[in-house]
Design a protein around this motif. Structure first.
Motif, PDB file in Angstrom:
ATOM      1  N   SER A  19       0.825  -1.207   0.000  1.00 37.66           N
ATOM      2  CA  SER A  19       0.000   0.000   0.000  1.00 37.66           C
ATOM      3  C   SER A  19       0.858   1.256   0.000  1.00 37.66           C
ATOM      4  O   SER A  19       2.019   1.243   0.387  1.00 37.66           O
ATOM      5  N   VAL A  20       0.263   2.338  -0.461  1.00 42.01           N
ATOM      6  CA  VAL A  20       0.872   3.660  -0.422  1.00 42.01           C
ATOM      7  C   VAL A  20      -0.170   4.613   0.138  1.00 42.01           C
ATOM      8  O   VAL A  20      -1.294   4.679  -0.368  1.00 42.01           O
ATOM      9  N   ILE A 307      11.776   3.417   3.603  1.00 37.58           N
ATOM     10  CA  ILE A 307      10.935   3.423   4.802  1.00 37.58           C
ATOM     11  C   ILE A 307      11.681   2.792   5.966  1.00 37.58           C
ATOM     12  O   ILE A 307      11.678   3.303   7.091  1.00 37.58           O
ATOM     13  N   ARG A 308      12.356   1.679   5.707  1.00 40.30           N
ATOM     14  CA  ARG A 308      13.122   1.004   6.755  1.00 40.30           C
ATOM     15  C   ARG A 308      14.207   1.934   7.321  1.00 40.30           C
ATOM     16  O   ARG A 308      14.390   2.035   8.535  1.00 40.30           O
ATOM     17  N   GLU A 309      14.914   2.605   6.415  1.00 41.00           N
ATOM     18  CA  GLU A 309      16.002   3.478   6.853  1.00 41.00           C
ATOM     19  C   GLU A 309      15.480   4.657   7.668  1.00 41.00           C
ATOM     20  O   GLU A 309      16.062   5.024   8.697  1.00 41.00           O
ATOM     21  N   ARG A 310      14.382   5.246   7.227  1.00 39.56           N
ATOM     22  CA  ARG A 310      13.817   6.384   7.954  1.00 39.56           C
ATOM     23  C   ARG A 310      13.268   5.951   9.306  1.00 39.56           C
ATOM     24  O   ARG A 310      13.397   6.680  10.303  1.00 39.56           O
ATOM     25  N   LEU A 311      12.660   4.776   9.346  1.00 36.07           N
ATOM     26  CA  LEU A 311      12.120   4.285  10.612  1.00 36.07           C
ATOM     27  C   LEU A 311      13.252   3.979  11.593  1.00 36.07           C
ATOM     28  O   LEU A 311      13.160   4.298  12.785  1.00 36.07           O
ATOM     29  N   LEU A 361       5.710  -7.028  10.568  1.00 36.05           N
ATOM     30  CA  LEU A 361       4.824  -6.043   9.947  1.00 36.05           C
ATOM     31  C   LEU A 361       5.157  -5.895   8.469  1.00 36.05           C
ATOM     32  O   LEU A 361       6.313  -6.051   8.057  1.00 36.05           O
ATOM     33  N   ASN A 362       4.165  -5.603   7.667  1.00 38.59           N
ATOM     34  CA  ASN A 362       4.363  -5.232   6.268  1.00 38.59           C
ATOM     35  C   ASN A 362       4.775  -3.759   6.239  1.00 38.59           C
ATOM     36  O   ASN A 362       3.965  -2.877   6.520  1.00 38.59           O
ATOM     37  N   VAL A 363       6.037  -3.495   5.907  1.00 41.06           N
ATOM     38  CA  VAL A 363       6.554  -2.131   6.006  1.00 41.06           C
ATOM     39  C   VAL A 363       5.934  -1.197   4.977  1.00 41.06           C
ATOM     40  O   VAL A 363       6.014   0.030   5.127  1.00 41.06           O
ATOM     41  N   SER A 364       5.319  -1.737   3.921  1.00 36.52           N
ATOM     42  CA  SER A 364       4.694  -0.851   2.939  1.00 36.52           C
ATOM     43  C   SER A 364       3.466  -0.157   3.517  1.00 36.52           C
ATOM     44  O   SER A 364       2.953   0.791   2.927  1.00 36.52           O
ATOM     45  N   ALA A 365       2.983  -0.622   4.681  1.00 39.31           N
ATOM     46  CA  ALA A 365       1.867   0.048   5.344  1.00 39.31           C
ATOM     47  C   ALA A 365       2.317   1.331   6.040  1.00 39.31           C
ATOM     48  O   ALA A 365       1.496   2.128   6.484  1.00 39.31           O
ATOM     49  N   ILE A 366       3.639   1.536   6.131  1.00 33.97           N
ATOM     50  CA  ILE A 366       4.183   2.743   6.745  1.00 33.97           C
ATOM     51  C   ILE A 366       4.473   3.767   5.661  1.00 33.97           C
ATOM     52  O   ILE A 366       5.003   3.429   4.599  1.00 33.97           O
ATOM     53  N   ASN A 367       4.126   5.020   5.905  1.00 32.61           N
ATOM     54  CA  ASN A 367       4.362   6.075   4.927  1.00 32.61           C
ATOM     55  C   ASN A 367       4.708   7.368   5.653  1.00 32.61           C
ATOM     56  O   ASN A 367       4.816   7.403   6.884  1.00 32.61           O
ATOM     57  N   SER A 368       4.888   8.426   4.888  1.00 28.97           N
ATOM     58  CA  SER A 368       5.305   9.699   5.476  1.00 28.97           C
ATOM     59  C   SER A 368       4.278  10.251   6.462  1.00 28.97           C
ATOM     60  O   SER A 368       4.626  11.034   7.354  1.00 28.97           O
ATOM     61  N   ARG A 369       3.015   9.849   6.321  1.00 28.48           N
ATOM     62  CA  ARG A 369       1.974  10.363   7.204  1.00 28.48           C
ATOM     63  C   ARG A 369       1.976   9.677   8.568  1.00 28.48           C
ATOM     64  O   ARG A 369       1.560  10.277   9.565  1.00 28.48           O
ATOM     65  N   ASP A 372       6.164   8.714  11.908  1.00 26.66           N
ATOM     66  CA  ASP A 372       6.465   9.206  13.255  1.00 26.66           C
ATOM     67  C   ASP A 372       5.586   8.513  14.288  1.00 26.66           C
ATOM     68  O   ASP A 372       6.055   8.157  15.377  1.00 26.66           O
ATOM     69  N   TYR A 373       4.321   8.323  13.943  1.00 26.20           N
ATOM     70  CA  TYR A 373       3.391   7.659  14.863  1.00 26.20           C
ATOM     71  C   TYR A 373       3.834   6.230  15.150  1.00 26.20           C
ATOM     72  O   TYR A 373       3.818   5.773  16.298  1.00 26.20           O
ATOM     73  N   VAL A 374       4.244   5.504  14.103  1.00 23.71           N
ATOM     74  CA  VAL A 374       4.694   4.126  14.278  1.00 23.71           C
ATOM     75  C   VAL A 374       5.938   4.082  15.159  1.00 23.71           C
ATOM     76  O   VAL A 374       6.030   3.286  16.102  1.00 23.71           O
TER      77      VAL A 374
END
Length: 388
Positions: A19-20, A307-311, A361-369, A372-374
């Protein structure tokens, strides 16, 4: 199923589809080809062949093995279109039970990785293979694959055992073997073990179709017999169309096994759905489309790695004694955070972040929005449970 039901009701951060920004990904090329197919007046609406659309099975086989594969050149491979990857696993299990080891009713043992997709054991048992065992794969202490344990368990497995292997993108941990590790595993497999590969997201793990298929191609180059269940849900965004494929590489009795596969398909689903397979065949048979699709798949893989690197960086900045390098080591869709049951329960119940019970977790569920919350939620889970 309960997790997926809650996911749909609350629309939280979950584990299922690519997802995006919270929406299932549509590849523009796939959307265009689906529209072309839907308006093509020349398409015949008759039932396809029992084993599927010939062009689809041919192209899916080439995608997994490479056009110059010795198995293709020597005509010791055939493919079957299936109802998704689950259908491929189900059909493969039925074929093993009825054809493997020259036995009229082989019942195991079959070795699954620990951990693995919960549905796998049930699928094999439903086919009558009751002896399901496990080999060690994920090491919770190091948050990675323990190759030594895996090789040891395979070396001590009984002969004529079937070993289920994830070619790329291990589900649910995302942790992968290096090519050198795969060479070790392949040498062990040569000792009267039979490989059943799962390849559910080719191209989305490393960004390279060839690299993600390397373990399968290497085993074939060594002359090993194997099965390989392929899915085109994630890498084509064809979730509802259930496009799967079972690849059979054998040294002998090819026609007999193919005949048995036809009989089994008649009892399982009679004939496979056509639209999604037509889309895949159209893309893979057209050089321009193929390049376009490969670029799209590579872009998705790169996004997941970003996403992985930013997280990881966000978790590092939040402080604490925890190390997060393990979340950028694998590629692809899935990632294991190394959380315990109490921490996962907190994230599910309080934060509506629906990890699997083992912290994956499926990391594609994480996005810029929601990144931070995750990150902040994971940090809170660690602080509240006071685990270091």
């Amino acid at each position: 199923m309960q997790m997926n039901s809650e996911f749909r009701e609350r629309q939280p951060i979950g584990v299922k589809n690519l997802s995006v920004h919270g929406h299932t990904t549509w590849l523009p090329l796939v959307r265009k080809i689906k529209q072309q197919i839907s308006t093509d007046p020349t398409l015949i609406t008759e039932y396809p062949h029992i084993l599927g659309i010939p062009e689809f099975t041919r192209r899916a086989t080439q995608l997994a093995l490479g056009k110059d594969s010795p198995a293709i050149v020597e005509s010791r491979v055939f493919g079957i279109q299936t109802v998704g990857c689950t259908g491929a696993v189900c059909l493969g299990a039925e074929l093993l039970r009825s054809c493997y080891c020259s036995s009229s009713s082989w019942s195991g043992p079959i070795l699954l990785s620990s951990p693995c997709d919960d549905s796998l054991a049930g699928t094999f048992k439903a086919a009558g293979i009751e002896d399901v065992q496990y080999y060690r794969y994920w090491d919770a202490e190091s948050n990675g694959v323990c190759v030594e344990n895996m090789v040891h368990d395979l070396e001590n497995a009984p002969e004529q055992c079937v070993v289920v292997l994830f070619a790329s993108g291990h589900r649910p941990t995302g942790a992968e073997l290096s090519q050198e590790d795969w060479k070790r595993v392949a040498e062990v497999m040569k000792r009267q073990l039979f490989a059943f590969f799962l390849m559910s997201a080719q191209g989305l793990c490393s960004g390279s179709l060839e690299q993600d298929a390397w373990p399968v191609r290497h085993c074939v180059s060594l002359g090993l017999e194997l099965l390989c269940a392929q899915s085109f849900s994630h890498n084509f965004g064809l979730y509802g169309e259930r496009v799967g494929h079972l690849l059979c590489v054998l040294k002998q009795n090819l026609l007999a096994v193919q005949s048995q596969a036809e009989k089994l398909v008649q009892t399982l689903w009679s004939c496979p759905p056509m639209e999604g397979a037509r889309v895949v065949a159209t893309v893979l048979s057209n050089p321009a489309h193929l390049v376009d699709w490969q670029e799209s798949v590579k872009a998705v893989a790169e996004r997941c790695m970003l996403i992985r690197e930013r997280l990881r960086e966000r978790l590092r900045l939040l402080g604490g004694p925890w190390q997060w390098d393990h979340i950028i080591k694998p590629g692809g869709l899935y990632c294991c955070f190394g959380l315990n049951t109490q921490q996962v329960d907190f994230l599910v119940q309080k934060k509506h972040i629906y990890l699997l019970p083992n912290g994956c977790l499926n990391v594609s569920a994480i996005n810029s929005r929601n990144l931070d919350y995750v990150a902040e939620s994971i940090h809170q889970a660690l602080i509240r449970t006071k685990v270091i």
